[in-house]
Design a protein around this motif. Structure first.
Motif, mmCIF file in Angstrom:
data_model
loop_
_atom_site.group_PDB
_atom_site.id
_atom_site.type_symbol
_atom_site.label_atom_id
_atom_site.label_comp_id
_atom_site.label_asym_id
_atom_site.label_seq_id
_atom_site.Cartn_x
_atom_site.Cartn_y
_atom_site.Cartn_z
ATOM 1 N N LEU A 256 0.842 -1.187 0.000
ATOM 2 C CA LEU A 256 0.000 0.000 0.000
ATOM 3 C C LEU A 256 0.879 1.240 0.000
ATOM 4 C CD1 LEU A 256 -2.348 -1.307 2.803
ATOM 5 C CD2 LEU A 256 -2.792 -1.344 0.356
ATOM 6 N N TRP A 257 0.259 2.398 -0.077
ATOM 7 C CA TRP A 257 1.002 3.646 -0.059
ATOM 8 C C TRP A 257 1.010 4.179 1.367
ATOM 9 C CZ3 TRP A 257 -1.504 1.710 -4.175
ATOM 10 C CH2 TRP A 257 -0.896 1.828 -5.428
ATOM 11 N N LEU B 145 -7.805 6.367 7.541
ATOM 12 C CA LEU B 145 -6.553 6.754 8.172
ATOM 13 C C LEU B 145 -5.386 6.400 7.259
ATOM 14 C CD1 LEU B 145 -6.957 5.417 11.815
ATOM 15 C CD2 LEU B 145 -7.014 7.804 11.074
ATOM 16 N N PRO B 146 -4.338 7.229 7.233
ATOM 17 C CA PRO B 146 -3.178 6.853 6.413
ATOM 18 C C PRO B 146 -2.578 5.548 6.920
ATOM 19 C CG PRO B 146 -2.703 8.821 7.690
ATOM 20 C CD PRO B 146 -4.145 8.542 7.865
ATOM 21 N N VAL B 147 -2.076 4.757 6.017
ATOM 22 C CA VAL B 147 -1.577 3.423 6.333
ATOM 23 C C VAL B 147 -0.524 3.446 7.431
ATOM 24 C CG1 VAL B 147 -0.204 1.514 5.375
ATOM 25 C CG2 VAL B 147 -2.157 2.413 4.126
ATOM 26 N N ARG B 148 0.266 4.538 7.473
ATOM 27 C CA ARG B 148 1.331 4.582 8.474
ATOM 28 C C ARG B 148 0.782 4.622 9.898
ATOM 29 N NH1 ARG B 148 1.491 10.159 6.506
ATOM 30 N NH2 ARG B 148 0.897 11.553 8.203
ATOM 31 N N LYS B 149 -0.520 4.939 10.031
ATOM 32 C CA LYS B 149 -1.091 5.023 11.373
ATOM 33 C C LYS B 149 -1.807 3.739 11.798
ATOM 34 C CE LYS B 149 -1.364 9.931 11.959
ATOM 35 N NZ LYS B 149 -2.089 11.056 11.402
ATOM 36 N N LEU B 150 -1.812 2.738 10.944
ATOM 37 C CA LEU B 150 -2.556 1.517 11.268
ATOM 38 C C LEU B 150 -1.719 0.529 12.072
ATOM 39 C CD1 LEU B 150 -4.275 0.756 7.845
ATOM 40 C CD2 LEU B 150 -5.155 2.076 9.748
#
Lengths: 323, 265, 264
Positions: free
Chosen positions: A107-108, A150-155
């Motif tokens: 993912l991005w 939510l942006p992937v970096r926050k998951l």
């Protein structure tokens, strides 16, 4: 569906002597060494099968997967997925497969999953209406709605994995490759992923090839197991046969009326004792179950008894150690 | 204040060794460096009306100027990262700051260690090539060469401090890239890397004298050419800037540290 | 295909804008950096009479065209500089798993909007050039300008591609290509006649950055060519550019092949 015949992959390592002199020397002559990462392996996986691909680290698992997904070209042998060669027909081949890497994201990083799904829909040329249906389906099945924006970096890892799965399946691939998808997940997250994969395989007849070190995955999901070690396939059978073949070791749990020492017959060994409860591991080939029971009941009264299958991990370990 | 010199020398040595592992990359960089040497030198080679002195330099001196600046622009970093931004964003900075080692000095030592590597594997080759093709004339005396080296060391210190300062901005912004870009642009221009400082119009020259940038590349270069005016003044100016920047870096670093403690990074 | 590219691009920009402060600073920073470069030319002409017979206005024109072309190429192709990193982390494999060309997938990855700063700078350089030159714009001149920009964009794109392709064989040496990409635009700022013969020939005939910047320019500016090139050289630029780009594209394909065969 997936057909491999005498598939081989050889890597050539060049050795240059250290230092400046070595580098200059290296321009003229280099010693090279061939490393057979995958050595003439053959197997056939039919449509709708759920296969576990196991092996110790460095056995050749990821090299095989790379050849199956089209990242690497085989050195020798043939491989086709649904009749299409991954390396010769990359575009057509990639349209029909989905891949999930446990260790890397597809993912991005700065985008929410929803945007990533839209993008991948375009990459795979999925019809807009169909795409929306699919996304809704996955959102519901995997409960993605709370973090879809939510942006992937926050998951969390578990949330991200569910999105990775979705991303790999948007274009309805017929074959799904999973490379350690449950690594690092807590038990609840693993359960969600596993039950979804079971559903996928059962209802949609998606062929799934799973590499994993998590034997819980194997036990729950795989109907068939292929084991590779040092570039060669050392075992290929369904789970039941696997257990039968190597799982002649069985585990019996006895609940006795009183605590008393038990003298066990040959081929049986006490592995754990908790008061009146006794766990005995025995070799099912050499000692028949009824004989063990009668021997124990001669020494003490048995109030309860259960037989367990030997843990698959021990079986696999045995396979590794055999070669 | 006792400064643990040995520790900082070790930092420098390790950085040198690390850079040494990337020798192949260095050859590639040297290749590009050489091209730029020719780009910039060719300009002056062809535009000097013969026999003239412009901005205090004749054509041979101007070419030497270009050659020298190209030779030392990796030793006296005109761009690049020195790790502060990375440390802040990864949170590693907290670990570094909790150690009994001055973070400014350790970062400085590391980059100086790399500079030592570039001195051997970039500066020398480029000076060699420059002399070979006629861009550079050799130093008039060993004393002058030594002076050049000393001034280069001081210039490197200044440049590294400037980059340190720029990267500290990562404490207060998501990325220091914007500020770094600005600083890089200023350094590249005012240091004389693009065109010799001696060619600046007087009005610009007045400004640049009060900025630290020209004391990075320009000062050592002019000292080599014996065009730097009073040697002592030049070195003193460099030392002054080292002092100023050291203080500013320390102050900003402590502000950043405070922010870390309060906000938890 | 263009549709996909635009979508990937929009996603990238959106991602970047989530870092607001940096975004604005980078925009400003890059613009400042490039404007300074324009002053450099001005300073040179304050002290020197001409550059090999080229006046300040003419140099600004040359520079403007170079900047505009490079900026456009950069906007599209700069992400190719990320290829060494993508190979190292294994992320490159992800592009091979998808049914699209890797180039198309890589291009939007590192789209930096701030590169528009160089585009603006190039426009400024051109706007400085025109009043100084006091040229009359006619159809032919507009054509020459467009040919110049078009050809240069293609050559720069090819250079970025070649730089990325190079990495399939050696990651460490990838910096060497900078001599031609950054070097190319650096070289194009000034008339190619100032360079030594070997360099001139290299950038005219092998890496034709010089060709596509010099010949259309002298035609536009109606200057004579001390190198004795033919009159039609400027119109030949697009052809040369496209041939060059195709060669680099082949080189790229060879590189991907190599990657798939050796798994480096």
């Amino acid at each position: 569906m997936i057909h491999a015949e005498n598939l081989s992959r050889i890597f050539v390592h060049h050795h240059t002597s250290p230092g400046l002199l070595g580098s200059i020397q290296g321009l003229f002559s280099r010693t090279s060494e061939e490393f057979h990462a995958v050595d003439k392996i053959s197997f056939h996986i039919g449509e709708g099968e759920f296969v576990g691909y196991l092996g110790p680290n460095g056995a050749g698992k990821s090299t095989t997967i790379k050849m199956l997904t089209g990242i690497l070209v085989p050195s020798a042998g043939e491989v086709t997925v649904n009749g299409i060669s991954p390396s010769r027909d990359r575009i057509r081949h990639s349209q029909q497969i989905g891949v999930v890497f446990g260790q890397r994201t597809q993912l991005w990083w700065d985008l929410p999953p929803r945007d990533a799904f839209d993008l991948l829909g375009k990459v795979y040329r999925v019809d807009r209406h169909e795409l929306k249906q699919k996304i809704d389906f996955f959102v519901e099945m995997l409960q993605l709605s709370s973090f879809l924006c939510l942006p992937v970096r926050k998951l969390s890892l578990g949330q991200r994995m569910r999105c990775e799965l979705t991303a790999a399946l948007l274009h309805q691939p017929r074959v799904l490759f999973l490379d350690e998808p449950t690594i690092g997940l807590d038990i609840t997250a693993k359960e969600v992923i596993r039950s979804f994969l079971k559903y996928l395989n059962r209802e949609k007849r998606t062929t799934i090839l799973l590499t994993t070190h998590d034997l819980g995955d194997v036990e729950e999901l795989c109907k068939r197991v292929i084991v590779i070690d040092r570039g060669q396939i050392i075992h290929d059978s369904d789970l039941f046969t696997l257990r039968r073949h190597f799982g002649h070791r069985r585990l019996a749990m006895f609940d006795l009326e009183q605590e008393s020492p038990i003298y066990l017959p040959a081929y049986a060994v006490e592995v754990k004792r908790e008061g009146k409860r006794l766990w005995i591991e025995f070799d099912g080939d050499q000692l028949r179950m009824p004989d063990l029971i009668s021997e124990i009941s001669r020494q003490a009264s048995i109030s309860d008894l259960s037989i367990q299958e030997i843990e698959i991990g021990r079986v696999i370990k045995q396979i590794y150690s055999r070669t | 204040m006792f400064i643990n010199l040995q520790a900082y020398l070790t930092f420098a040595r390790l950085a040198f060794q690390r850079q040494n592992a990337y020798r192949v990359a260095n050859w590639a960089g040297l290749f590009t460096n050489i091209f730029f040497l020719f780009f910039r030198a060719s300009l002056f080679e062809s535009i000097y009306p013969s026999g003239t002195t412009i901005g205090g330099l004749n054509v041979k001196q101007a070419l030497s100027y270009v050659c020298l600046t190209q030779a030392i622009l990796m030793v006296i970093p005109q761009w690049g990262v020195i790790g502060v931004d990375e440390d802040i964003r990864s949170g590693q900075i907290a670990t570094h700051l909790s150690r009994p080692i001055n973070y400014y000095l350790s970062t400085l030592s590391q980059r100086l260690g790399s500079s030592a590597f570039f001195l051997l594997f970039r500066t020398l080759p480029i000076l060699g090539i420059g002399a070979f093709v006629g861009f550079l004339f050799l130093p008039t005396s060993i004393a002058r060469a030594a002076l050049f080296l000393l001034s280069t060391f001081l210039g490197a210190w200044i440049a590294i401090s400037i980059h340190f300062l720029a990267e500290l901005s990562a404490f207060w912004m998501e990325s220091s890239r914007g500020i770094k870009m600005l600083f890089n642009g200023l350094i590249n221009f005012f240091s004389g890397m693009i065109i010799p400082v001696t060619f600046f119009p007087e009005s610009v020259r007045q400004i640049s004298r009060f900025l630290p940038f020209e004391y990075t590349l320009n000062t050592p270069t002019l000292l080599y050419l014996d065009k730097g005016g009073n040697v002592l003044h030049a070195l003193l100016a460099q030392l002054t800037w080292i002092g100023i920047l050291w203080i500013v870096c320390t102050i900003l670093l402590s502000y950043g540290e405070r922010k870390l403690v309060v906000h938890g990074g | 295909m263009i549709n996909l590219y635009i979508s990937l691009l929009m996603a990238q920009i959106k991602g970047q804008m989530s870092y607001k402060k940096s975004f604005v600073l980078e925009l400003i920073g890059y613009l400042v950096v490039n404007i300074i470069d324009l002053f450099v030319i001005y300073f040179i002409f304050l002290k020197f009479p001409s550059i090999k017979g080229w006046s300040m206005g003419e140099v600004y024109y040359l520079y403007g065209v170079a900047s505009v072309s490079y900026a456009i190429a950069q906007l599209f192709a700069e992400s190719l500089e990320k290829v060494p990193e993508l190979i190292r982390t294994g992320e490159f494999d992800h592009f091979l798993i998808r049914p699209r060309s890797p180039i198309l997938q890589i291009m939007p990855l590192s789209f930096r909007l701030n590169r528009i700063g160089r585009l603006i700078q190039g426009a400024i350089a051109l706007s400085l050039a025109f009043p100084i030159l006091q040229l009359e714009l006619n159809c032919e001149k507009v054509m020459l300008f467009m040919i110049a920009v078009f050809s240069a964009v293609i050559v720069y794109f090819g250079l970025f591609l070649a730089g990325a392709a190079f990495c399939f064989w050696t990651i460490q040496s990838s910096e060497a290509l900078n001599a031609f990409t950054y070097g190319g635009v650096e070289l194009s700022k000034y008339p190619i006649t100032i360079y030594r013969p070997w360099m001139r020939r290299l950038f005219l005939y092998i890496v034709p950055v010089g060709f596509v910047s010099y010949y259309p320019a002298i035609a536009f500016l109606e200057k004579s060519d001390p190198l004795g090139g033919p009159l039609w050289a400027s119109y030949f630029s697009p052809v040369i550019a496209i041939i060059f780009a195709m060669v680099t594209w082949l080189f790229w394909k060879l590189g991907v092949n190599h990657y798939q065969s050796t798994g480096s």
